[in-house]
Write a protein that holds these residues in place. Structure first.
Motif, PDB file in Angstrom:
ATOM      1  N   VAL A 120       0.850  -1.202   0.000  1.00  0.00           N
ATOM      2  CA  VAL A 120       0.000   0.000   0.000  1.00  0.00           C
ATOM      3  C   VAL A 120       0.878   1.242   0.000  1.00  0.00           C
ATOM      4  O   VAL A 120       0.647   2.203  -0.746  1.00  0.00           O
ATOM      5  N   GLY A 121       1.921   1.224   0.846  1.00  0.00           N
ATOM      6  CA  GLY A 121       2.850   2.350   0.875  1.00  0.00           C
ATOM      7  C   GLY A 121       3.530   2.558  -0.466  1.00  0.00           C
ATOM      8  O   GLY A 121       3.727   3.694  -0.902  1.00  0.00           O
ATOM      9  N   ALA A 122       3.879   1.456  -1.147  1.00  0.00           N
ATOM     10  CA  ALA A 122       4.515   1.568  -2.461  1.00  0.00           C
ATOM     11  C   ALA A 122       3.561   2.196  -3.477  1.00  0.00           C
ATOM     12  O   ALA A 122       3.962   3.035  -4.292  1.00  0.00           O
ATOM     13  N   PHE A 123       2.296   1.799  -3.426  1.00  0.00           N
ATOM     14  CA  PHE A 123       1.297   2.427  -4.302  1.00  0.00           C
ATOM     15  C   PHE A 123       1.242   3.927  -4.043  1.00  0.00           C
ATOM     16  O   PHE A 123       1.270   4.741  -4.983  1.00  0.00           O
ATOM     17  N   ILE A 124       1.133   4.302  -2.786  1.00  0.00           N
ATOM     18  CA  ILE A 124       0.916   5.702  -2.424  1.00  0.00           C
ATOM     19  C   ILE A 124       2.111   6.569  -2.814  1.00  0.00           C
ATOM     20  O   ILE A 124       1.946   7.668  -3.354  1.00  0.00           O
ATOM     21  N   VAL A 125       3.325   6.084  -2.551  1.00  0.00           N
ATOM     22  CA  VAL A 125       4.497   6.911  -2.865  1.00  0.00           C
ATOM     23  C   VAL A 125       4.676   7.082  -4.373  1.00  0.00           C
ATOM     24  O   VAL A 125       5.360   8.008  -4.812  1.00  0.00           O
ATOM     25  N   HIS A 126       4.061   6.210  -5.143  1.00  0.00           N
ATOM     26  CA  HIS A 126       4.104   6.372  -6.603  1.00  0.00           C
ATOM     27  C   HIS A 126       2.877   7.113  -7.131  1.00  0.00           C
ATOM     28  O   HIS A 126       2.625   7.136  -8.347  1.00  0.00           O
ATOM     29  N   GLY A 127       2.102   7.703  -6.210  1.00  0.00           N
ATOM     30  CA  GLY A 127       0.985   8.535  -6.613  1.00  0.00           C
ATOM     31  C   GLY A 127      -0.249   7.775  -7.046  1.00  0.00           C
ATOM     32  O   GLY A 127      -1.094   8.309  -7.762  1.00  0.00           O
ATOM     33  N   ILE A 128      -0.378   6.519  -6.603  1.00  0.00           N
ATOM     34  CA  ILE A 128      -1.524   5.694  -6.984  1.00  0.00           C
ATOM     35  C   ILE A 128      -2.292   5.322  -5.725  1.00  0.00           C
ATOM     36  O   ILE A 128      -1.701   4.866  -4.739  1.00  0.00           O
ATOM     37  N   THR A 129      -3.590   5.513  -5.740  1.00  0.00           N
ATOM     38  CA  THR A 129      -4.431   5.133  -4.597  1.00  0.00           C
ATOM     39  C   THR A 129      -4.884   3.694  -4.782  1.00  0.00           C
ATOM     40  O   THR A 129      -5.622   3.388  -5.726  1.00  0.00           O
ATOM     41  N   PRO A 130      -4.429   2.779  -3.926  1.00  0.00           N
ATOM     42  CA  PRO A 130      -4.826   1.373  -4.086  1.00  0.00           C
ATOM     43  C   PRO A 130      -6.312   1.207  -3.804  1.00  0.00           C
ATOM     44  O   PRO A 130      -6.881   1.872  -2.944  1.00  0.00           O
ATOM     45  N   GLY A 131      -6.942   0.317  -4.529  1.00  0.00           N
ATOM     46  CA  GLY A 131      -8.372   0.101  -4.342  1.00  0.00           C
ATOM     47  C   GLY A 131      -9.056  -0.239  -5.650  1.00  0.00           C
ATOM     48  O   GLY A 131      -8.402  -0.528  -6.672  1.00  0.00           O
ATOM     49  N   PRO A 132     -10.386  -0.179  -5.671  1.00  0.00           N
ATOM     50  CA  PRO A 132     -11.139  -0.632  -6.847  1.00  0.00           C
ATOM     51  C   PRO A 132     -10.924   0.198  -8.096  1.00  0.00           C
ATOM     52  O   PRO A 132     -11.172  -0.274  -9.207  1.00  0.00           O
ATOM     53  N   ASN A 133     -10.457   1.444  -7.948  1.00  0.00           N
ATOM     54  CA  ASN A 133     -10.259   2.284  -9.129  1.00  0.00           C
ATOM     55  C   ASN A 133      -8.994   1.940  -9.902  1.00  0.00           C
ATOM     56  O   ASN A 133      -8.833   2.359 -11.050  1.00  0.00           O
ATOM     57  N   VAL A 134      -8.087   1.184  -9.280  1.00  0.00           N
ATOM     58  CA  VAL A 134      -6.815   0.875  -9.943  1.00  0.00           C
ATOM     59  C   VAL A 134      -7.052   0.100 -11.227  1.00  0.00           C
ATOM     60  O   VAL A 134      -6.396   0.328 -12.247  1.00  0.00           O
ATOM     61  N   ILE A 135      -8.012  -0.830 -11.195  1.00  0.00           N
ATOM     62  CA  ILE A 135      -8.250  -1.679 -12.361  1.00  0.00           C
ATOM     63  C   ILE A 135      -8.700  -0.870 -13.575  1.00  0.00           C
ATOM     64  O   ILE A 135      -8.409  -1.233 -14.725  1.00  0.00           O
ATOM     65  N   ASN A 136      -9.390   0.252 -13.345  1.00  0.00           N
ATOM     66  CA  ASN A 136      -9.837   1.106 -14.448  1.00  0.00           C
ATOM     67  C   ASN A 136      -8.839   2.220 -14.762  1.00  0.00           C
ATOM     68  O   ASN A 136      -8.616   2.551 -15.934  1.00  0.00           O
ATOM     69  N   ASP A 137      -8.237   2.787 -13.705  1.00  0.00           N
ATOM     70  CA  ASP A 137      -7.337   3.924 -13.908  1.00  0.00           C
ATOM     71  C   ASP A 137      -5.943   3.497 -14.363  1.00  0.00           C
ATOM     72  O   ASP A 137      -5.277   4.220 -15.098  1.00  0.00           O
ATOM     73  N   GLU A 138      -5.491   2.321 -13.882  1.00  0.00           N
ATOM     74  CA  GLU A 138      -4.145   1.842 -14.197  1.00  0.00           C
ATOM     75  C   GLU A 138      -4.209   0.385 -14.656  1.00  0.00           C
ATOM     76  O   GLU A 138      -3.646  -0.509 -14.019  1.00  0.00           O
ATOM     77  N   PRO A 139      -4.890   0.100 -15.774  1.00  0.00           N
ATOM     78  CA  PRO A 139      -5.046  -1.302 -16.185  1.00  0.00           C
ATOM     79  C   PRO A 139      -3.724  -1.995 -16.497  1.00  0.00           C
ATOM     80  O   PRO A 139      -3.559  -3.189 -16.204  1.00  0.00           O
ATOM     81  N   ALA A 140      -2.781  -1.275 -17.076  1.00  0.00           N
ATOM     82  CA  ALA A 140      -1.489  -1.896 -17.400  1.00  0.00           C
ATOM     83  C   ALA A 140      -0.761  -2.306 -16.127  1.00  0.00           C
ATOM     84  O   ALA A 140      -0.144  -3.381 -16.057  1.00  0.00           O
ATOM     85  N   LEU A 141      -0.830  -1.464 -15.081  1.00  0.00           N
ATOM     86  CA  LEU A 141      -0.203  -1.803 -13.801  1.00  0.00           C
ATOM     87  C   LEU A 141      -0.916  -2.984 -13.146  1.00  0.00           C
ATOM     88  O   LEU A 141      -0.268  -3.937 -12.688  1.00  0.00           O
ATOM     89  N   PHE A 142      -2.245  -2.940 -13.114  1.00  0.00           N
ATOM     90  CA  PHE A 142      -3.028  -3.990 -12.446  1.00  0.00           C
ATOM     91  C   PHE A 142      -2.768  -5.351 -13.086  1.00  0.00           C
ATOM     92  O   PHE A 142      -2.390  -6.314 -12.416  1.00  0.00           O
ATOM     93  N   TRP A 143      -2.955  -5.431 -14.391  1.00  0.00           N
ATOM     94  CA  TRP A 143      -2.807  -6.721 -15.073  1.00  0.00           C
ATOM     95  C   TRP A 143      -1.340  -7.086 -15.278  1.00  0.00           C
ATOM     96  O   TRP A 143      -1.001  -8.282 -15.314  1.00  0.00           O
ATOM     97  N   GLY A 144      -0.466  -6.089 -15.357  1.00  0.00           N
ATOM     98  CA  GLY A 144       0.963  -6.382 -15.438  1.00  0.00           C
ATOM     99  C   GLY A 144       1.481  -7.027 -14.170  1.00  0.00           C
ATOM    100  O   GLY A 144       2.305  -7.951 -14.210  1.00  0.00           O
TER     101      GLY A 144
END
Length: 501
Positions: A333-357
């Motif tokens: 969670v800390g790694a997500f946050i420090v990279h400017g990404i809020t972990p949670g249900p929006n990741v799959i839509n906002d960052e699909p390459a990161l989620f599925w990668g």
């Protein structure tokens, strides 16, 4: 077709040269820290987190995830060869794995652990890929009241699955939540608990807490212990199991995979609980229960499959709800946050390459683990001879330099020392720092959703009970806490986690 398209996107991301290299580095480091007793994936991820800040987000998360599930794999090596688990979930593997090694069957034991880990990790990653999108869709319909109740439920269940005193685990959660409130108020900007220190206005740095509590404190504790680390064999031969061995491990691997995939999503020690539960199941269903504890290969294959499946599915609540299931996921969670990404249900839509990668990289990582670890058994055995007095000071130096390089502020190094000493004192008092880190990460989320829900309801606290999902989660949290304090349940839980270290 959507799933296939998404997986294609994931593999196109994960198979980039840079991501494959860091996946390789992650699983290699993870195996190494799994092999070396006393370090563990939590401390390693915490100490390596600072150096990932200049990486691409997906690259950083792929490497950190590789460290975690690589450590689950590597912990079995020392459990089998020297009867000293490198990772807590490998403690039960030592019961029969080490006996097999003493009987000259270290090779089949290591092979059973490798095959079970690979199969379980692969299947559990499929479960993650299939289950995560619909769960994320459900989570998108959650409001502040539901999220508050969900976070509270997660904290209560982590207490229920923690070992030792329930009161101490509850106190650690409360202390973590309190530390998470240090800094300026999220709505009014009023300073809280800063004691006139300018550095605290932005809150306590997550990296300092993580490195101190899980890096420095664990090293200080392990320097007290003078374990005798003598391998049963200097050279492992005969890695390929016999036909009888292969027949006996099929059932345990399948059952361990299913059990671990289910228990991995639980907050707290789901992976540890999975391995112990698998061992108990295999002993109960076996036609030769008298062999358990004396070299039964089922006692290696089942628990290793369970803890590796649990390692993969523990990403489900992180990726779908933004809630960590245990301290390593809190660090993610800390790694997500420090990279400017809020972990949670929006990741799959906002960052699909990161989620599925990230999901696709787990398949790649499992293949790399099998290709790397069996041929490198000799190296892992020699690594066990490194004196702790040489190894640990270098680790602390590396952690301090990495943390200082984030802001070039000596205050961060002082914070590491402070939280390292605090963590050491807490451990000596019988308090585990893991619930504290979960409370520290989830505390701000708990406070924010509590206040948002009350603002929306104009101060009416009944909003948490009148919304069905929120009320159901609160009821489950109350039930989990009530069950935990029952004497029979508490005694059984303490027995399960007695050998975790």
């Amino acid at each position: 077709m959507d799933l296939l398209d998404n997986l294609l996107l994931g593999f196109s991301t994960a198979l980039l040269i840079e991501n494959v290299l860091y996946c390789f580095l992650g699983v290699l480091l993870g195996t190494a820290v799994g092999v070396l007793p006393g370090i563990g994936p939590t401390a390693t991820v915490a100490m390596l987190l600072p150096i990932t800040f200049n990486f691409e987000p997906v690259t950083a998360l792929i490497m950190l995830a590789g460290i975690y599930y690589g450590a689950q794999y590597g912990g079995s090596t020392t459990a089998i060869l020297i009867n000293l688990p490198g990772e807590s979930s490998a403690a039960v593997t030592a019961l029969d794995g080490h006996e097999m090694a003493r009987q000259g069957r270290a090779g089949p034991a290591l092979a059973a652990a490798a095959v079970g880990s690979f199969f379980a990790g692969t299947v559990a990653t499929v479960v993650l890929a299939v289950a995560a999108p619909p769960l994320a869709g459900v989570a998108l319909r959650f409001g502040p009241a539901e999220y508050f109740s969900l976070v509270l439920f997660g904290l209560i269940v982590s207490i229920a699955l923690a070992r030792g005193s329930v009161l101490k685990a509850l106190a650690m959660i409360a202390l973590g939540v309190l530390l998470g409130t240090v800094g300026q108020d999220i709505y009014t900007g009023t300073p809280r608990y800063v004691f006139g220190q300018r550095e605290l206005y932005g809150g306590i740095d997550f990296v300092s807490v993580a490195v101190g509590m899980f890096g420095v404190a664990e090293i200080l504790r392990n320097l007290e212990n003078s374990h005798s680390r003598v391998a049963v064999v200097d050279r492992v031969t005969g890695l390929w199991p016999t036909a009888e061995d292969r027949r006996r491990i099929i059932g345990p691997i399948l059952r361990g995979t299913g059990l671990g995939a289910a228990l991995g999503i639980l907050p707290g020690g789901g992976h540890v609980l999975a391995s112990f539960s698998s061992y108990a199941v295999e002993k109960r269903v076996s036609r030769r229960p008298q062999e358990f504890g004396h070299g039964a290969i089922e006692g290696v294959a089942g628990p290793e499959s369970a803890n590796n499946a649990a390692a993969q599915t523990s990403f489900i609540p992180l990726l779908t709800l933004g809630l960590p299931a245990h301290p390593v996921m809190a660090l993610m969670v800390g790694a997500f946050i420090v990279h400017g990404i809020t972990p949670g249900p929006n990741v799959i839509n906002d960052e699909p390459a990161l989620f599925w990668g990230l999901i696709a990289s787990m398949w790649i990582g499992n293949v790399l683990l099998v290709l790397l670890n069996l041929p490198l058994i000799g190296i892992w055995v020699r690594m066990l001879r490194i004196p702790y007095q040489v190894l640990f000071p270098m680790i602390i130096l590396f952690a301090a330099v990495g943390t200082y390089s984030l802001n070039f502020n000596a205050y961060d190094v002082y914070a590491i020392a402070f939280f390292g000493l605090l963590g050491y004192v807490l451990i000596k008092c019988g308090c585990e720092p893991a619930p504290l880190l979960l409370g520290f990460v989830l505390g701000p989320l708990l406070e924010e959703n509590l206040r948002r829900a009350l603002i929306i309801s104009r101060g009416d606290p009944s909003v948490f009970l009148t919304r069905p999902i929120s009320a159901a989660l609160l009821l489950l949290a109350a039930a989990a806490l009530a069950i935990t304090v029952l004497p029979a349940i508490r005694q059984r839980r303490d027995t399960v986690f007695t050998d975790e270290e």
